[in-house]
Scaffold this motif. Structure first.
Motif, short mmCIF file in Angstrom:
data_model
loop_
_atom_site.label_atom_id
_atom_site.label_comp_id
_atom_site.label_asym_id
_atom_site.label_seq_id
_atom_site.Cartn_x
_atom_site.Cartn_y
_atom_site.Cartn_z
N PRO A 1 -8.43 -1.43 -4.27
CA PRO A 1 -7.06 -1.59 -3.79
C PRO A 1 -6.57 -0.43 -2.91
O PRO A 1 -5.72 -0.63 -2.04
N MET A 2 -7.14 0.77 -3.10
CA MET A 2 -6.73 1.91 -2.30
C MET A 2 -7.17 1.77 -0.84
O MET A 2 -6.63 2.41 0.06
N LEU A 3 -8.15 0.91 -0.59
CA LEU A 3 -8.65 0.70 0.77
C LEU A 3 -7.83 -0.33 1.54
O LEU A 3 -8.04 -0.53 2.73
N GLN A 4 -6.91 -0.98 0.87
CA GLN A 4 -6.07 -2.00 1.51
C GLN A 4 -4.83 -1.32 2.11
O GLN A 4 -3.84 -1.13 1.43
N TRP A 5 -4.93 -0.94 3.36
CA TRP A 5 -3.84 -0.17 3.98
C TRP A 5 -3.20 -0.89 5.16
O TRP A 5 -2.11 -0.50 5.61
#
Length: 270
Positions: free
Chosen positions: A69-73
């Motif tokens: 989820p941290m890569l969804q920017w």
């Protein structure tokens, strides 16, 4: 044993982290462990317990899943503005309302930007917010949302998050001082709900991280904590934040709030 760990993985973690943190903080308080471990050790313990349980239950794929989820920017600028502005706006509205009702009691309250510029505070906020996003949202909310609605998942996380804070509140070092536990419960459920609201609408851990960072800096800079603004101010802020988060769910969803249909699926789909 491994089957029970996989089937009840999230519950094992939520229970174990409360016990492990209580033991850790008590060890610091009683002088069994050195004080220097406290600042970052509590976050390392949080990450270590989660990493250990996920690694045992699902292997390295489970560890990688925590970070996805941290890569969804790539999200709308409006969501980034929302994540950065929500916390200071709510806090300022509370302070303005209290100033209107009790002008004499609010006259000496001023923002404290100096504390937010201290390197140790910046490091603690960034590290704590990063690990907090992964643990409480990218992991716990996604896992719980398989069986519960997002809002009920947020309620569960908010209660456990508060229980995680309780030993540190009693230790009263390295945190916002003199936090009343009941008000902290409203506050943590509110922030858990807000993080869940942002995540469920965007699927972006980075946006949730932005929300958590601004929350932590907001309560440090603006005079809302008990030691600076008084218990009435903090209580008002905590309850207002809780109600505002609930209203966002009521108006914008995800719905239903409390009764989820029985379904199956991977937590990566949550």
């Amino acid at each position: 044993m491994m089957s029970a760990l996989r089937n009840y993985e999230v519950w094992w973690f939520l229970g174990l982290i409360i016990v492990a943190n209580a033991v850790f903080v008590s060890g610091i308080d009683f002088g069994i462990l050195p004080d220097r471990l406290y600042s970052y050790g509590r976050f390392a313990l949080l990450a270590g317990v989660l990493g250990g349980i996920v690694l045992l239950a699902r292997g390295w794929e489970g560890i990688a899943d925590l970070l996805r989820p941290m890569l969804q920017w790539q999200r709308s600028v409006a969501w980034y503005l929302f994540a950065f502005l929500w916390n200071p706006v709510i806090c300022l509205l509370v302070l303005m309302a209290l100033h209107t009702l009790h002008p004499s009691s609010m006259s000496e309250f001023k923002p404290n930007f100096a504390i937010a510029l201290r390197p140790d505070i910046i490091r603690t906020v960034l590290i704590g917010s990063f690990i907090g996003e992964i643990v409480w949202i990218s992991y716990a909310i996604r896992r719980l949302s398989i069986s519960f609605t997002p809002y009920v998942s947020a309620l569960i996380v908010g209660v456990v998050w508060t229980a995680w804070w309780v030993p540190m509140v009693f230790y009263n070092i390295g945190i916002v001082p003199d936090l009343p536990i009941a008000a902290l419960l409203f506050n943590q459920i509110g922030i858990a709900a807000m993080c869940t609201f942002v995540y469920m609408h965007t699927r972006s851990g980075l946006l949730v991280l932005c929300l958590q960072v601004t929350f932590n800096f907001t309560i440090l800079v603006l005079p809302v904590t008990p030691a600076v603004g008084g218990f009435t101010t903090y209580w008002t802020f905590a309850v207002t934040y809780f109600i505002a988060a609930l209203l966002l769910f009521v108006v914008f969803g995800p719905k239903p709030l409390f009764t989820a249909p029985v379904r199956s699926g991977s937590p990566t789909q949550a």
